[in-house]
Design an enzyme around this catalytic site. Structure first.
Site, short mmCIF file in Angstrom:
data_model
loop_
_atom_site.label_atom_id
_atom_site.label_comp_id
_atom_site.label_asym_id
_atom_site.label_seq_id
_atom_site.Cartn_x
_atom_site.Cartn_y
_atom_site.Cartn_z
N ARG A 1 -12.18 -1.08 -0.50
CA ARG A 1 -11.16 -2.01 -0.03
C ARG A 1 -11.72 -2.72 1.19
O ARG A 1 -12.56 -2.17 1.90
CB ARG A 1 -9.89 -1.25 0.38
CG ARG A 1 -9.28 -0.36 -0.69
CD ARG A 1 -8.41 -1.15 -1.65
NE ARG A 1 -7.39 -1.93 -0.97
CZ ARG A 1 -6.20 -1.43 -0.61
NH1 ARG A 1 -5.89 -0.19 -0.85
NH2 ARG A 1 -5.32 -2.21 -0.01
N ASN B 1 -3.85 -1.13 3.87
CA ASN B 1 -5.12 -1.73 4.23
C ASN B 1 -5.07 -2.56 5.50
O ASN B 1 -6.04 -2.63 6.25
CB ASN B 1 -5.63 -2.58 3.06
CG ASN B 1 -7.11 -2.48 2.92
OD1 ASN B 1 -7.68 -1.42 3.14
ND2 ASN B 1 -7.74 -3.58 2.57
N LYS C 1 4.60 4.81 1.03
CA LYS C 1 4.65 3.63 0.18
C LYS C 1 5.44 3.86 -1.11
O LYS C 1 5.41 3.04 -2.01
CB LYS C 1 3.22 3.17 -0.12
CG LYS C 1 2.51 2.67 1.14
CD LYS C 1 1.18 2.04 0.84
CE LYS C 1 0.05 2.99 1.08
NZ LYS C 1 -1.26 2.38 0.84
N PRO D 1 2.32 -4.73 0.51
CA PRO D 1 3.34 -3.72 0.85
C PRO D 1 2.73 -2.46 1.46
O PRO D 1 1.94 -1.78 0.81
CB PRO D 1 4.00 -3.40 -0.51
CG PRO D 1 3.49 -4.42 -1.48
CD PRO D 1 2.19 -4.91 -0.94
N GLU D 2 3.08 -2.19 2.70
CA GLU D 2 2.67 -0.93 3.33
C GLU D 2 3.95 -0.18 3.68
O GLU D 2 5.04 -0.59 3.30
CB GLU D 2 1.78 -1.21 4.53
CG GLU D 2 0.56 -2.04 4.12
CD GLU D 2 -0.57 -2.03 5.12
OE1 GLU D 2 -0.62 -1.14 5.97
OE2 GLU D 2 -1.42 -2.93 5.03
#
Ligand SMILES: [Zn+2]
Length: 285
Positions: free
Chosen positions: A251, A166, A49, A2-3
């Protein structure tokens, strides 16, 4: 994953489904929950977000899905597809349950309270909603991050601009030809602008249905430029793409050692440079 674009779509869906509905019950795992029975859902919005549900009685429900969170909807009595212990939040309306599994953060705030205002002030402009004002973003970045901050951490810093996660981080750096270890101090103004304009274009171009697409080239070879493609050949230069874990909260970053060898976009760069408004790369909204 989810972005900002995903949360925007979820908020729009929940807003249509729930606005005007009265809640029969609310379950918030591990937290005392104010009595919200009969509270009306006044609206659902997103910023970056974060998803915000405005409730009658001056309450504001905030949900951040994190990496693993997901919303499900079930008719009353239908078995859930995930174990009940993974349910972070359950909203029940007549005939339906809306279950949020494995959310990173859920809280109920006073709508006009200090926490809600503080959160609002800490989040940068939502890139899914507005064309970024680059000067404003640059001022926020200069105030908020150190000169040594790597560009990967800068893009994920929701205080500068909200919405980039990401996947977009890797895609935006590739399109801007910017090495992932570039420090904020070494980033030119042009590259900074290209990165955030590109992020805004990509996020807003993915607010419709279907999979997330950053590469709109009709050759059937892929819809993302670099994310998830470690070990495969770069679509642009043929070099082998790399996956690295780096940054403050390590990440994965996917990148091309051929295209992203330098500090980033240059006005005199190669001819296949992705201009931010080039419709072959990023369609008009
Ligand atoms: Zn390349």
């Amino acid at each position: 994953m989810p972005e900002g674009d995903t949360i925007h779509k979820i908020a729009a869906f929940l807003c249509v489904a729930l606005r005007g509905q009265s809640l029969e019950s609310v379950m918030l795992r591990g937290r005392d929950c104010p009595d919200l029975r009969s509270a009306e859902v006044l609206g659902v919005t997103s910023k970056g977000k974060h998803l915000f549900m405005e409730l009658g009685g001056g309450r504001l429900l905030r949900v951040h899905l994190g990496l693993y969170g997901a919303w499900h909807r079930y008719p009353t009595g239908q078995p859930w597809k995930k174990p009940a212990r993974q349910a972070t939040l359950v909203l029940v309306i007549p005939g339906q349950s809306y279950v949020c599994f494995n959310a990173k953060e859920v809280e109920i705030l006073k709508g006009q309270g200090f926490q809600a205002r503080d959160l609002e002030s800490r989040l940068g402009p939502d890139l899914t909603r507005e064309s970024p004002e680059i000067d404003l973003l640059f001022r926020r970045a200069r105030e908020l991050v150190s000169p040594e901050t790597q560009v990967t951490d800068m893009l994920l810093d929701q205080r500068i601009a909200s919405g980039i996660g990401n996947v977009y981080k890797s895609e935006v750096l590739f399109l801007g030809r910017c090495g992932p270890r570039t420090c904020f101090a070494d980033l030119s103004g042009e590259t900074f602008a290209v990165l955030y304009r590109t992020a805004g274009h990509l996020l807003r171009s993915n607010l419709g249905g279907g999979p997330r697409i950053t590469r709109r080239v009709a050759d059937g070879r892929g819809i993302l430029w670099v994310y998830g493609r470690a070990g495969l050949a770069c679509f642009r230069c043929g070099a082998t793409l790399v996956r690295e874990r780096q940054g403050l909260n390590p990440r994965s970053t996917y990148w091309c050692p051929g295209c992203q060898a330098g500090e980033g976009w240059q006005p005199s760069g190669p001819p296949d440079l992705p201009a931010p408004d080039d419709p072959s790369i990023m369609p008009a909204d």
